[in-house]
Each structure stands twice: as C-alpha cells, then as structure tokens.
Design an enzyme around this catalytic site. Structure first.
Site, mmCIF file in Angstrom:
data_model
loop_
_atom_site.group_PDB
_atom_site.id
_atom_site.type_symbol
_atom_site.label_atom_id
_atom_site.label_comp_id
_atom_site.label_asym_id
_atom_site.label_seq_id
_atom_site.Cartn_x
_atom_site.Cartn_y
_atom_site.Cartn_z
ATOM 1 N N ASP A 123 2.675 7.892 -2.547
ATOM 2 C CA ASP A 123 2.853 6.469 -2.264
ATOM 3 C C ASP A 123 4.339 6.121 -2.223
ATOM 4 O O ASP A 123 4.810 5.415 -1.325
ATOM 5 C CB ASP A 123 2.127 5.646 -3.326
ATOM 6 C CG ASP A 123 2.256 4.152 -3.083
ATOM 7 O OD1 ASP A 123 1.668 3.661 -2.102
ATOM 8 O OD2 ASP A 123 2.940 3.481 -3.870
ATOM 9 N N GLU A 157 -1.680 10.154 1.413
ATOM 10 C CA GLU A 157 -0.564 10.042 0.468
ATOM 11 C C GLU A 157 -0.418 11.310 -0.354
ATOM 12 O O GLU A 157 0.698 11.789 -0.592
ATOM 13 C CB GLU A 157 -0.770 8.835 -0.443
ATOM 14 C CG GLU A 157 -0.658 7.506 0.285
ATOM 15 C CD GLU A 157 -0.898 6.311 -0.622
ATOM 16 O OE1 GLU A 157 -0.425 5.208 -0.273
ATOM 17 O OE2 GLU A 157 -1.558 6.469 -1.673
#
Length: 233
Positions: free
Chosen positions: A40, A112
C-alpha cells in the site's frame, strides 16, 4: 506463476516472495497481509512520483484526487484481472467456494501484496518500473473506474476549504472468509458518517457515500460547514 511474472514484466529471484504475496489469509498458512501493508505504501509513493513528473501543470489537490482514483480498490481489481491474478491465488476452500478469486477486495489486496513482493525481492527501482508499466494508461484506468465516493467527498471538502477526510475502521466481525468492516469518516477531526463493507476499502467507500448524503440532506445547507462549525455524527 510463470505467466504472472511474464505479465508483470518481472522475474523473481526468490519465488517464495511471490508465493507469499498470493496466499490469502483463508488458508491459515503464512499469508500476504504484511506484504499488503507494505505494498500500500510502495504503491502510493510510486504513483505519487509518477503523477508528479507526468503532470507538472496540476496543483496538489488535483494530483491527490488523481492518485486516489488510481490506488482505489476498483482500479486495482481491474489491474488484477488484466494480470489474470485471480487464478494464481492460494486460498481456502470456503473462500474459493464463495467466489473469492473474483472479489474486488481480495484482488486489490493481492495486487498490493505482489508489488510489495517485487519491492522486497528486487528493490525500489524494480517495483517502480512495474508500477509505471501497470499505471501507464492512467487516464483510461480512471475513466473505466467510474464514480468513486471517496474521491467525490475529497473534492467536495477541498472545494469548501476543509481538510481532507480521514478514515478509521471502528469495528469488524465475522470469520476470515466473510468478514464485515465498519468505517468512520471524519472531517476537521469530527465524525460525519459511517459505512459497512466486506473489506476495509469498501467500508470506507460506503462511509464516504453516507457523508456526501449527510451534507446534501441538511436543511438549508448544500455544502459542508465552514472550519470551526459544529458537525453532526
């Protein structure tokens, strides 16, 4: 996993990193949640860097809105499907039986995690290069993604001189394969609305949608209150 590496344009030195990135928590094996956390941050930084250099004419608010549109669950799930990531996931039987390989939240989280795995395996430049390739057609990705309530709320508050909305997960319940999250969105440090979803990102989207509705439904008020004014929960 060879086809996935080809689609990514990156060959892992240690395929264990990729395998971990593809392992969903429903397996009860070492899973991809830590990599998701790292990914992220890596993704947000690399996309910010890409946009900063690609659009020198855009101001901070426009860059922030564009980044939010690119790193959201919907866009990441689109990218996951272009990579054929779903079939590569390692997940528990229960999650697979409920369509886990096609769930946008699971696909987005896996993207991610995979990007973090590339970062761990090959370093920042390797991750940056893959992200630039995946997001090269950013205009098309944003157009395909459609409406995004978090982005809309952010634009709404910025247009009226308020701070950016902030989100917090205030509750979660249910088993790993069917978990429900409750998110709360605040503006100027004051809670405005909550939302529920089957992922953290979906819950945040629901909270943003509820906040927009809250602002628009206030009698005699078509915009958020000015700084220092009282807001309702």
């Amino acid at each position: 996993m060879q086809n996935l590496q080809k689609a990514l344009g990156y060959t892992f030195h240690n395929e264990a990193h990729l395998r971990l990135a593809l392992t969903h928590p429903s397996t009860k094996l070492p899973d991809n949640q830590r990599l998701e956390f790292l990914g992220d941050a890596v993704l947000e930084f690399c996309v910010s860097d890409m946009l900063y250099h690609k659009y020198p004419q855009l101001h901070e608010g426009e860059l922030t809105a564009r980044r939010a549109a690119l790193v959201c669950e919907r866009t990441l799930s689109v990218i996951a499907r272009t990579l054929s990531l779903g079939p590569c996931l390692i997940m528990g039987h229960g999650e697979e039986q409920t369509g886990g390989r096609e769930k946008p939240s699971i696909l987005a989280d896996a993207v991610e995690a995979v990007l973090a795995a590339i970062y761990v395996d090959g370093g920042y430049e390797a991750a940056r290069d893959v992200i630039r390739r995946l997001f090269a057609q950013d205009e098309s990705l944003i157009a395909w993604r459609g409406h995004d309530d978090k982005n809309a709320l952010q634009e709404y508050t910025q247009a009226h001189g308020l701070d950016l909305p902030s989100y917090a997960i205030i509750a979660q319940e249910g088993p790993d394969h069917n978990r429900t999250f409750t998110a709360q969105v605040s503006v100027m440090g004051r809670p405005v609305a909550t939302g529920v979803g089957n992922s953290k990102k979906a819950a945040e989207q629901a909270a943003a949608k509820a906040a927009l509705q809250e602002y628009r439904n206030r009698p005699g008020q078509s915009e958020p209150p000015a700084k220092g004014a009282t807001t309702c929960v």
